[in-house]
Write a protein that holds these residues in place. Structure first.
Motif, PDB file in Angstrom:
ATOM      1  N   ARG A  29       0.835  -1.206   0.000  1.00 46.86           N
ATOM      2  CA  ARG A  29       0.000   0.000   0.000  1.00 46.86           C
ATOM      3  C   ARG A  29       0.871   1.257   0.000  1.00 46.86           C
ATOM      4  O   ARG A  29       0.555   2.237  -0.637  1.00 46.86           O
ATOM      5  N   ARG A  30       2.001   1.165   0.726  1.00 44.02           N
ATOM      6  CA  ARG A  30       2.879   2.335   0.784  1.00 44.02           C
ATOM      7  C   ARG A  30       3.453   2.633  -0.597  1.00 44.02           C
ATOM      8  O   ARG A  30       3.508   3.771  -1.030  1.00 44.02           O
ATOM      9  N   ILE A  31       3.843   1.577  -1.315  1.00 39.50           N
ATOM     10  CA  ILE A  31       4.416   1.765  -2.646  1.00 39.50           C
ATOM     11  C   ILE A  31       3.369   2.351  -3.597  1.00 39.50           C
ATOM     12  O   ILE A  31       3.641   3.277  -4.350  1.00 39.50           O
ATOM     13  N   GLU A  32       2.137   1.814  -3.490  1.00 45.54           N
ATOM     14  CA  GLU A  32       1.044   2.300  -4.324  1.00 45.54           C
ATOM     15  C   GLU A  32       0.785   3.783  -4.046  1.00 45.54           C
ATOM     16  O   GLU A  32       0.613   4.592  -4.944  1.00 45.54           O
ATOM     17  N   ARG A  33       0.807   4.111  -2.761  1.00 47.66           N
ATOM     18  CA  ARG A  33       0.590   5.485  -2.318  1.00 47.66           C
ATOM     19  C   ARG A  33       1.675   6.404  -2.896  1.00 47.66           C
ATOM     20  O   ARG A  33       1.399   7.484  -3.403  1.00 47.66           O
ATOM     21  N   MET A  34       2.937   5.920  -2.833  1.00 46.48           N
ATOM     22  CA  MET A  34       4.048   6.706  -3.357  1.00 46.48           C
ATOM     23  C   MET A  34       3.868   6.953  -4.846  1.00 46.48           C
ATOM     24  O   MET A  34       4.167   8.018  -5.358  1.00 46.48           O
ATOM     25  N   ARG A  35       3.355   5.901  -5.537  1.00 45.11           N
ATOM     26  CA  ARG A  35       3.170   6.032  -6.979  1.00 45.11           C
ATOM     27  C   ARG A  35       2.103   7.093  -7.301  1.00 45.11           C
ATOM     28  O   ARG A  35       2.317   7.946  -8.143  1.00 45.11           O
ATOM     29  N   THR A  36       0.989   7.027  -6.562  1.00 48.13           N
ATOM     30  CA  THR A  36      -0.065   8.004  -6.865  1.00 48.13           C
ATOM     31  C   THR A  36       0.366   9.414  -6.475  1.00 48.13           C
ATOM     32  O   THR A  36       0.110  10.370  -7.184  1.00 48.13           O
ATOM     33  N   ASP A  37       1.074   9.521  -5.326  1.00 50.42           N
ATOM     34  CA  ASP A  37       1.590  10.837  -4.926  1.00 50.42           C
ATOM     35  C   ASP A  37       2.502  11.389  -6.012  1.00 50.42           C
ATOM     36  O   ASP A  37       2.471  12.568  -6.333  1.00 50.42           O
ATOM     37  N   PHE A  38       3.332  10.490  -6.563  1.00 45.61           N
ATOM     38  CA  PHE A  38       4.304  10.917  -7.556  1.00 45.61           C
ATOM     39  C   PHE A  38       3.598  11.449  -8.800  1.00 45.61           C
ATOM     40  O   PHE A  38       3.924  12.517  -9.312  1.00 45.61           O
ATOM     41  N   VAL A  39       2.595  10.706  -9.257  1.00 42.37           N
ATOM     42  CA  VAL A  39       1.857  11.143 -10.449  1.00 42.37           C
ATOM     43  C   VAL A  39       1.168  12.476 -10.167  1.00 42.37           C
ATOM     44  O   VAL A  39       1.203  13.398 -10.988  1.00 42.37           O
ATOM     45  N   ALA A  40       0.590  12.598  -8.967  1.00 45.42           N
ATOM     46  CA  ALA A  40      -0.090  13.851  -8.620  1.00 45.42           C
ATOM     47  C   ALA A  40       0.901  15.013  -8.589  1.00 45.42           C
ATOM     48  O   ALA A  40       0.646  16.079  -9.148  1.00 45.42           O
ATOM     49  N   ASN A  41       2.053  14.783  -7.960  1.00 39.50           N
ATOM     50  CA  ASN A  41       3.064  15.846  -7.892  1.00 39.50           C
ATOM     51  C   ASN A  41       3.567  16.243  -9.272  1.00 39.50           C
ATOM     52  O   ASN A  41       3.694  17.418  -9.586  1.00 39.50           O
ATOM     53  N   ALA A  42       3.859  15.212 -10.088  1.00 39.99           N
ATOM     54  CA  ALA A  42       4.413  15.485 -11.421  1.00 39.99           C
ATOM     55  C   ALA A  42       3.384  16.263 -12.247  1.00 39.99           C
ATOM     56  O   ALA A  42       3.724  17.230 -12.932  1.00 39.99           O
ATOM     57  N   SER A  43       2.109  15.862 -12.144  1.00 43.22           N
ATOM     58  CA  SER A  43       1.079  16.559 -12.921  1.00 43.22           C
ATOM     59  C   SER A  43       0.964  18.000 -12.461  1.00 43.22           C
ATOM     60  O   SER A  43       0.864  18.920 -13.271  1.00 43.22           O
ATOM     61  N   HIS A  44       1.009  18.182 -11.135  1.00 38.51           N
ATOM     62  CA  HIS A  44       0.895  19.535 -10.600  1.00 38.51           C
ATOM     63  C   HIS A  44       2.064  20.403 -11.082  1.00 38.51           C
ATOM     64  O   HIS A  44       1.877  21.538 -11.519  1.00 38.51           O
ATOM     65  N   GLU A  45       3.262  19.829 -11.034  1.00 37.76           N
ATOM     66  CA  GLU A  45       4.450  20.591 -11.446  1.00 37.76           C
ATOM     67  C   GLU A  45       4.388  20.982 -12.923  1.00 37.76           C
ATOM     68  O   GLU A  45       4.871  22.026 -13.315  1.00 37.76           O
ATOM     69  N   LEU A  46       3.803  20.106 -13.733  1.00 41.15           N
ATOM     70  CA  LEU A  46       3.695  20.415 -15.163  1.00 41.15           C
ATOM     71  C   LEU A  46       2.544  21.384 -15.433  1.00 41.15           C
ATOM     72  O   LEU A  46       2.602  22.200 -16.344  1.00 41.15           O
ATOM     73  N   ARG A  47       1.496  21.254 -14.606  1.00 39.44           N
ATOM     74  CA  ARG A  47       0.316  22.075 -14.833  1.00 39.44           C
ATOM     75  C   ARG A  47       0.593  23.559 -14.559  1.00 39.44           C
ATOM     76  O   ARG A  47       0.067  24.424 -15.236  1.00 39.44           O
TER      77      ARG A  47
END
Ligand code: ADP
Length: 263
Positions: A29-47
């Protein structure tokens, strides 16, 4: 959690043996969480730069259509925002490439004295821009490690660029190579700056993806918040460790500890 998997039997029929798999769901679950956080962060940084680009395009199509001075100014900002997106994508690609590779890094022979001199040469424009002189101090000895030359170039480029960006502007940066006292099989390669340093509470988090002490200052300095996580991942492949020392007002030292493999 326990998964029970039947083991296939030769000749078919009902399985008579079972394999018990104890899976650590918390870690999953922690790894999954890290993955979703990462996608959210990356999208935010690009947005962020993308929204700014769209805003400026709309202004140029409307209110600022005939304002030559505003056009020039907006185009310069748009260019910087596009360059920022491009840097982010480059860093995201570097990070995902390095994460996909499995350790260990290939065992090519890398001479760290030559490598640091190469990096210093490569970074001459950056050093000149920030008015920084990079000195190299080498204690007597052979500083040869096993690894991937280009990845290690990236490690020291990132550390020296950070020293220029956040550490010492108009000052010196000290690169040094020495054997670890009391540990003759460990090489310590250090990038030391004499800048403002980093408050202790931030130090343990610096290698997290997108972690920045000051987001605005990092953006202004063309940072992406990914540099040190790229460094961390490359070093993992080299069984090397990153040790960070920093003292507010005194500067920072980022040391890479390389193990020397037995021949
Ligand atoms: P960035 O792309 O923002 O430079 P990094 O992962 O390379 O991201 O660094 C993370 C943060 O660590 C930076 O935003 C900066 O706040 C801090 N930092 C890194 N190196 C130094 C340094 N030499 N002196 C002070 N702060 C530093």
């Amino acid at each position: 959690a326990v998964d029970v998997l039947p083991l296939a039997q030769a000749g078919g029929g009902a399985p008579s043996r079972f394999l018990l798999l104890f899976r650590d769901r918390t870690a999953e679950r922690r790894i999954e969480r890290m993955r979703t956080d990462f996608v959210a962060n990356a999208s935010h940084e690009l947005r962020t730069p993308l929204s700014s680009l769209i805003g400026f395009i709309e202004t140029l199509q409307g209110p600022a259509r005939d304002d030559q001075a505003a056009r020039e100014r907006f185009l310069a900002i748009m260019r910087e925002q596009a360059a920022r997106m491009s840097r982010l994508i480059d860093d995201l690609l570097s990070l995902s490439q390095i994460e996909m590779k499995r350790p260990p890094a290939p065992g090519h022979t890398v001479d760290l004295v030559e490598l640091l001199e190469d990096v210093r040469h490569l970074l001459e424009p950056v050093l000149e821009d920030s008015g920084v002189t990079a000195e190299l101090e080498v204690e007597p000895g052979d500083y040869v490690v096993q690894g991937e030359h280009d990845e290690l170039v990236q490690v020291f480029s990132n550390l020296i660029e950070n020293a220029c960006k956040y550490g010492a502007s108009g000052e010196r940066v000290l690169l040094s190579l020495a054997f670890e006292p009391g540990e003759p099989r460990t090489i310590r390669a250090t990038v030391r700056d004499f800048g403002p340093g980093i408050a202790a509470e931030h130090v343990p988090r610096l290698t997290e993806r997108f972690y920045r002490v000051n987001v605005e200052s990092s953006r202004a300095k063309r940072g992406t918040g990914l540099g040190l996580s790229i460094v961390r991942n490359i070093l993992l492949r080299h069984s090397a460790r990153l040790v960070i020392w920093s003292e507010p007002g005194m500067g920072s030292a980022f040391s890479v500890l390389f193990p020397i493999r037995k021949k």
